[in-house]
Design an enzyme around this catalytic site. Structure first.
Site, PDB file in Angstrom:
ATOM      1  N   LYS A  79     -43.132 -37.091  -2.710  1.00 15.53           N
ATOM      2  CA  LYS A  79     -42.614 -38.292  -3.374  1.00 15.53           C
ATOM      3  C   LYS A  79     -43.753 -39.284  -3.588  1.00 15.53           C
ATOM      4  O   LYS A  79     -44.627 -39.439  -2.723  1.00 15.53           O
ATOM      5  CB  LYS A  79     -41.509 -38.910  -2.509  1.00 15.53           C
ATOM      6  CG  LYS A  79     -40.777 -40.078  -3.164  1.00 15.53           C
ATOM      7  CD  LYS A  79     -39.632 -40.543  -2.269  1.00 15.53           C
ATOM      8  CE  LYS A  79     -38.890 -41.728  -2.852  1.00 15.53           C
ATOM      9  NZ  LYS A  79     -37.772 -42.179  -1.989  1.00 15.53           N
ATOM     10  N   SER A 154     -33.350 -42.831  -4.064  1.00 12.79           N
ATOM     11  CA  SER A 154     -34.543 -42.964  -4.874  1.00 12.79           C
ATOM     12  C   SER A 154     -35.392 -41.698  -4.958  1.00 12.79           C
ATOM     13  O   SER A 154     -36.293 -41.602  -5.783  1.00 12.79           O
ATOM     14  CB  SER A 154     -35.403 -44.102  -4.318  1.00 12.79           C
ATOM     15  OG  SER A 154     -35.836 -43.798  -2.997  1.00 12.79           O
ATOM     16  N   SER A 178     -31.687 -42.319   0.579  1.00 11.74           N
ATOM     17  CA  SER A 178     -32.502 -41.889  -0.565  1.00 11.74           C
ATOM     18  C   SER A 178     -32.941 -40.435  -0.535  1.00 11.74           C
ATOM     19  O   SER A 178     -33.513 -39.949  -1.502  1.00 11.74           O
ATOM     20  CB  SER A 178     -33.739 -42.782  -0.701  1.00 11.74           C
ATOM     21  OG  SER A 178     -33.362 -44.090  -1.033  1.00 11.74           O
TER      22      SER A 178
END
Length: 488
Positions: A79, A154, A178
């Protein structure tokens, strides 16, 4: 040979046995990225040259028996809020669009030491603020199951990349769900470990008391193996905990006899999509048939979790994001008059609407006259939520419920109503407030062919219980991978 259909552990075994080379597997993953990215946009940065160089070096170490771990040679994605030395790290924000760190996050270091190949950095909601991966400065990520729908957030890029076989395994971060919510939307497995289990060193902070790095994989075993690799005590992180054991795979035996599973009645009230409710309760019933002791209970305080979370997270975000001022690194406005005007213009141009909204909210609740009324009250609520979970875990080993109230909404729907988007985190954020481990894995599909996820929550440092339950359920469940996961 359809390489990409393998799990991370299976491809690791094939590499160790010499059935396939690391470079060959890496090329296959890069080819899948090249074929699928125009439809999904799961990556911000793809490091093709660097990945192939890593693959060649790792193959050499495997041949010399210097790397023998289960993830040696496995291509993974990271990420884009975890620092990677020499590789762009943007947090999917314009303000960090040119930021190349000089060091690497500890969790990523642990992965590379284990021999994983870093393919690139995945798209996300800007600074991890959002639940749909639509607030990214680099375009929206689309759900591989249906590209008209969001992948969640996210860590939407992370979960979409795993679902579409653009990597075998990936790292995400979880501040209020997330990892678990996008894992549910994308039909993959994701785990948020107990706070302090994985070092936050090198993770660009959103809410420091809530953020935690965790793995996303195709199944429970992959996630457990990855967690064993990335979990460690790190003196560079003051919140890192030295655990007695980092064994997360030995309990994956499929046996749940005597395991006490609690189902919170509060999680099955209004607002829950009927198909989600049925799929989650069916998962509980399947475990009960295998010998688990399943019963309902009142968790309480669920309605207070969202306001408490957004007050605390926004307050911490307003403090953490203060450093992005256009001076040392990141975006700086081209035209300005004086230092303060440079700050104002750089931040106005660099931050997106959702990030500005949360900075403003955080600054408000920390301001004189409102600190006691909002921030301290939220901290007291957080303590009460932790007490409610402590009481529940006095009776149960695992709490089982939905990961999200609905399946993935269509693109654009959530951004019209930010409050409704915030309410979508109702089942996940309490886990972060209490610092608990939580896991999401697929348990069914809705009428539109979108995945449904079941969430399993454990007591602090009791990841063994949720992994055990999740693995047992996974053996009972029938699951077909995403059609877009087919090799291009």
């Amino acid at each position: 040979m359809e390489l990409l259909q393998n799990t991370a552990l299976d491809i690791g075994k094939k590499i160790a046995a010499g059935e396939v080379g690391v470079v060959e597997v890496t090329r296959a993953a890069l080819a899948q990225i090249a074929a699928r990215e125009k439809d999904i946009n799961a990556y911000v940065t793809v490091d093709e040259e660097g990945a192939l160089a890593q693959a060649a070096a790792i193959q050499e170490k495997i041949d010399k028996k210097e790397l023998t771990g289960p993830l040696a040679g496995v291509p993974v994605a990271i990420k884009d809020n975890m620092c990677t030395e020499g590789l762009l790290t943007t947090c999917s924000s314009k303000i960090l669009a040119n930021f190349v760190p000089t060091y690497t996050a500890e969790a990523v270091c642990n992965l590379t030491k284990a021999g994983a190949v870093i393919l690139g950095k995945t798209n996300m909601d800007e600074f991890a603020m959002g639940s749909t991966t639509e607030t990214s400065a680099f375009g929206v990520t689309r759900n591989p199951w249906n590209t008209e729908h969001v992948p969640g957030g996210s860590s939407g890029g992370t979960c979409a990349a795993v679902a579409a076989n653009e990597c075998f395994l990936a790292l995400g971060s979880d501040t209020g769900g997330s990892i678990r919510q996008p894992a549910s939307f994308c039909g993959v497995t994701g785990i948020k470990p107990t706070y302090g289990t994985v070092s936050r060193y090198g993770l660009i902070a959103y809410g420091s008391s809530l953020d935690q790095i965790g793995p996303v994989g195709k199944n429970v075993a992959d996630c457990a193996a990855a967690l064993e690799v990335i979990a460690s005590h790190d003196p560079k992180d003051s919140t890192s905990v030295k655990r007695d054991s980092y064994d997360f795979t030995s309990m994956l035996d499929g046996d749940v006899k005597g395991l006490k599973i609690g189902i919170p009645k509060d999680y099955f009230s209004e607002g829950l999509q009927p198909e989600v409710k049925k799929a989650v309760l069916d998962a509980a019933e399947a475990l009960a048939k295998q010998g688990a002791e399943v019963s309902e209970f009142e968790l309480s305080l669920v309605d207070y979790a969202i306001p408490a979370y957004y007050v605390i997270a926004s307050a911490e975000a307003s403090s953490n994001l203060e450093r992005f001022d256009g001076v040392k690194y990141g975006h700086r406005a081209a035209e300005y008059e004086g230092l303060h005007n440079m700050y104002k213009r750089s931040r106005s141009e660099g931050f997106g609407a959702e990030v500005k909204r949360r900075i403003m909210l955080g600054s408000f609740v920390l301001s004189s006259g409102y600190y006691d009324a909002y921030y301290l009250k939220a901290l007291r609520t957080k303590a009460l939520i932790k007490q409610a979970f402590d009481k529940a875990f006095g009776e149960y080993d695992v709490i089982l419920g939905p990961a999200a109230p609905t399946t993935a909404p269509k693109l654009g729907e959530s951004l019209k109503d930010p409050i409704q988007m915030y309410l979508g985190d109702i089942y996940t954020i309490s886990v972060n407030l209490a610092g608990l481990p939580g896991l999401s894995l697929p348990c069914g599909m809705d009428a539109n062919g979108l995945p449904i996820g079941v969430q399993m929550i454990g007591d602090c440092f009791k990841e063994a219980n949720i992994l055990r339950a999740a693995y047992a359920y996974e053996q009972l469940r029938e699951w077909k991978p995403c059609p877009m996961a087919e090799e291009a």
